[in-house]
Enzyme design. Structure first.
Site, PDB file in Angstrom:
ATOM      1  N   GLU A 143       0.786  -1.177   0.103  1.00  0.00           N
ATOM      2  CA  GLU A 143      -0.091  -0.085  -0.104  1.00  0.00           C
ATOM      3  C   GLU A 143       0.873   1.253   0.106  1.00  0.00           C
ATOM      4  OE1 GLU A 143      -3.058  -0.192  -0.662  1.00  0.00           O
ATOM      5  OE2 GLU A 143      -3.102  -2.342  -0.561  1.00  0.00           O
ATOM      6  N   HIS A 146       1.992   2.099  -3.557  1.00  0.00           N
ATOM      7  CA  HIS A 146       1.045   2.799  -4.165  1.00  0.00           C
ATOM      8  C   HIS A 146       1.239   4.295  -4.056  1.00  0.00           C
ATOM      9  CE1 HIS A 146      -1.287  -0.101  -6.316  1.00  0.00           C
ATOM     10  NE2 HIS A 146      -1.947  -0.790  -5.155  1.00  0.00           N
TER      11      HIS A 146
HETATM   12 ZN   LIG Z   1      -2.595  -2.516  -4.586  1.00  0.00          ZN
END
Ligand SMILES: [Zn+2]
Length: 276
Positions: A143, A146
């Site tokens: 995460e 990202h």
């Molecule tokens: Zn992802």
């Protein structure tokens, strides 16, 4: 789509104000390297993210589901604290982000990181998957990646581009309209809308490197996604899977990249400084 529209849309895209091509991150050991077209600034997206995050955490607090278990919160904080310093390998400015993580008591398999380092993990992910520390590091590393790659900014830019190209072609939308509700757009692309395969591969690869450098077993990313896939076999698949398309290819790619960063993991475990 007819030829005339295509030409008009292309002309519109060329004229878009503030459209720029950027490299958000350095390659690291895993070598993620792709130019990104942006139509909105990092600052604007981060401001939207900050606003949306504060609002969501405020609502979680009101519902009594925010950081209910101090021991679990500390466990998650300790893991993210180990990962964050290694973001510097990919981008120097990330160290200055106001990183934040909260544990939300929701029976849903989910975790996310909004632009600028605003993270959340749901108790459903930890409990239903029986996630180990290495696996939590794998999901948070993914995460965080990202956010490092500014995938939300890229996806918003794409949405704005489509809206504006259509607007100019059909004189339907004003330019200002796309800039509205940036906070809800950020929350929407981070939490609700599916990621592209390209974005997933990038987050997977950078994620395993972050984990390895922080001394978490990078192979835990493989077991994490296997557990996740098992969740979807009985009834409703986790929302996390619908926003993160799952493929056999992904497991194979993760296995290969976990292998690639194994020396970084060994170095971190050995207590010596890992080379770039
Ligand atoms: Zn992802």
């Amino acid at each position: 789509m007819n030829r005339k529209f295509l030409v008009t849309a292309a002309a519109a895209a060329a004229l878009l104000p503030g459209c720029q091509t950027v490299e958000t991150t350095q390659g690291g050991t895993v070598g993620v390297d792709r130019e990104q077209r942006m139509m909105v600034s990092s600052q604007e997206v981060e401001a939207g993210s900050k606003q949306a995050y504060a609002q969501m955490m405020g609502e979680a607090q009101k519902k009594g589901v925010l950081d209910k278990d101090p021991a679990l919160l500390k466990r998650v904080q300790d893991i993210t604290k180990r990962l964050i310093p290694h973001t510097a390998v990919f981008r120097a400015d990330a160290a200055k982000w106001t990183w934040e993580v909260h544990v939300i008591s929701v029976d849903e398999v989910n975790a996310w990181c909004m632009p600028g380092g605003k993270m959340a993990i749901y108790t459903g992910l930890i409990q239903k998957l029986g996630a180990t520390d290495d696996e939590i590091a794998a999901v948070m590393g993914h995460e965080i990646s990202h956010a490092l790659r500014e995938h939300a900014r890229e996806r918003i830019s794409r949405q704005m581009g489509t809206q504006m190209a259509v607007g100019i072609a059909g004189a339907l939308f004003g330019i200002g309209e796309a800039g509205q509700n940036l906070g809800s757009m950020v929350a929407n692309v981070t939490i609700n809308l599916p990621n592209s395969r390209t974005h997933e591969v990038e987050a997977d690869r950078i994620g395993v490197e972050l984990a390895a450098r922080a001394g978490f077993d990078p192979k835990a990313a493989v077991t994490l996604w296997e557990k996740m896939a098992k969740q979807s076999s009985g009834g409703q698949p986790p929302k996390f899977l619908s926003t993160h398309p799952s493929h056999e290819d992904r497991i194979n790619d993760l296995r290969a990249y976990a292998e690639k960063v194994a020396p970084l993991y060994a170095a971190a475990k050995g207590g010596s400084a890992a080379g770039r």
